[in-house]
Design an enzyme around this catalytic site. Sequence first.
Site, PDB file in Angstrom:
ATOM      1  CG  ASN A 389      -2.142   0.899   0.995  1.00 30.23           C
ATOM      2  OD1 ASN A 389      -2.031   1.992   0.464  1.00 30.23           O
ATOM      3  ND2 ASN A 389      -3.313   0.448   1.416  1.00 30.23           N
ATOM      4  CG  ASP A 390       1.311   3.334   3.635  1.00 25.56           C
ATOM      5  OD1 ASP A 390       0.340   3.972   3.194  1.00 25.56           O
ATOM      6  OD2 ASP A 390       1.338   2.826   4.761  1.00 25.56           O
ATOM      7  CB  VAL A 391       5.957   0.420  -0.416  1.00 25.78           C
ATOM      8  CG1 VAL A 391       6.341   0.238   1.042  1.00 25.78           C
ATOM      9  CG2 VAL A 391       5.113  -0.739  -0.903  1.00 25.78           C
TER      10      VAL A 391
END
Length: 463
Positions: A389-391
């Site tokens: 997700n965030d990466v």
Amino acid sequence: MAAFIDAGYFVATLTFVGGLKFLSSPAKAKSGNILAAIGMTLAVALTFYSALTNALPAINMMIILGAIGIGTVVGKLMSSRVEMTGMPQLVSLFNAMGGGCAMLLGIIEGQQVGVSSLPLNVQLLLAGGLVIGAASLTGSMVAYFKLAGKLKDNRNRALIYMARTSLVLILGLLIAFSFGLLPISFVNLIYILALLSLLYGVLFVWPIGGADMPVVISLLNSLTGVATALAGLVYANKIMIAGGIFVGAAGLLLTLLMCKAMNRSLLKVLAGTFAKGKGAAGVTEEIHIKETSSAETAMQLAFAQKVAIIPGYGLAVAQAQHACGQLQKILEERGVELHYIIHPVAGRMPGHMNVLLAEANINYDFLKEMDEVNDEMDQYDLVVIVGANDVVNPSAENDENSPVYGMPIIRAYQSKQVVVIKRGMSTGYAGVENTLFGADNCNLLFGDAKATLQDLVGQLKLI
């Protein structure tokens, strides 16, 4: 005799260096582990030999050998049964054991000899090792429970911060002035230090969010190495000093590398907060997503020439690594070039994804680090994101108001097409919406990662 033992310790030290060097390469990591284990076995054997030549009582030898035997069996059972999703917890638990050993060494040595017979430098080393070991013990246990989901993050941290700051001051005063307080015996003082340090370890880790535990575990591991080095100085044991320095330095470097990969300072991680961004907080635009199906995604895979899979913690939770291996095999048979792109903080600890994929016998040649391919992402016909997700959040590069702005990401958004396999629309650990999901070239494929990948395999066989 002493020269023989020192020579053996030197050889063991060289194996530690070689083991660390091999651990820097995924393909050689297993060999590095084995090499370092051989060195540790040699170091332990030499220490036993030294003890025997100094007439160690038989009962002591039996107790030590019994403890080693029990620890070996328990450790083997634990490591064999743990799932890949539980590996960070296991590392934290093992680290707690190391901290506990350092604490017990300080207590036992303090009991056996009086303060008057201890040089000041030895008193300082014992106290320092005890404080660091005790804090690492309880801190690692808190990290274990947070990673296991058995301890919820505390959102009301103001009181804990105050208590933690006060405790730091108390500890500092005790350590600085303890040896000058003649009315207080050294034996009683070490118990006070141990209790305060155990409490400090809890307060130190408690406010930190569960998603930041990998950084905390690495830092605590580094501190345990420092405690080991201090104990080595007390016993004048060269291999303990060398091993402690290696663990301390490696743990600290890893901690800083993980902080860099998240674009956060260590102080912010320890504070347990993300940056608020430069703009108004809490203001986000509605994201319009496009949902796809397994059949449509299988068709994209079948006609692609170059494909990338970006794994994340969701892949580990679903135990979907073997399904990834099956998908790769089918794509290879069709002449599709496939890579796995690994972010430095993917999963719950560095190397988590590498080991997970290796479990499915996926060759390391197919694994690419983020920096290797980020400038070539536009060459991929399709990028499949599994549980990350965030990466891959473009906000990290193009939205200065985002809390994750500045965090190095895999530029999946630059590829021709993106498919994200997710269970639902939950955010990553940063709690930030992923603007990639609303991009024109992105489609979402909802479902369990393992079941979805297996469905893709079945669909490809029909095309």
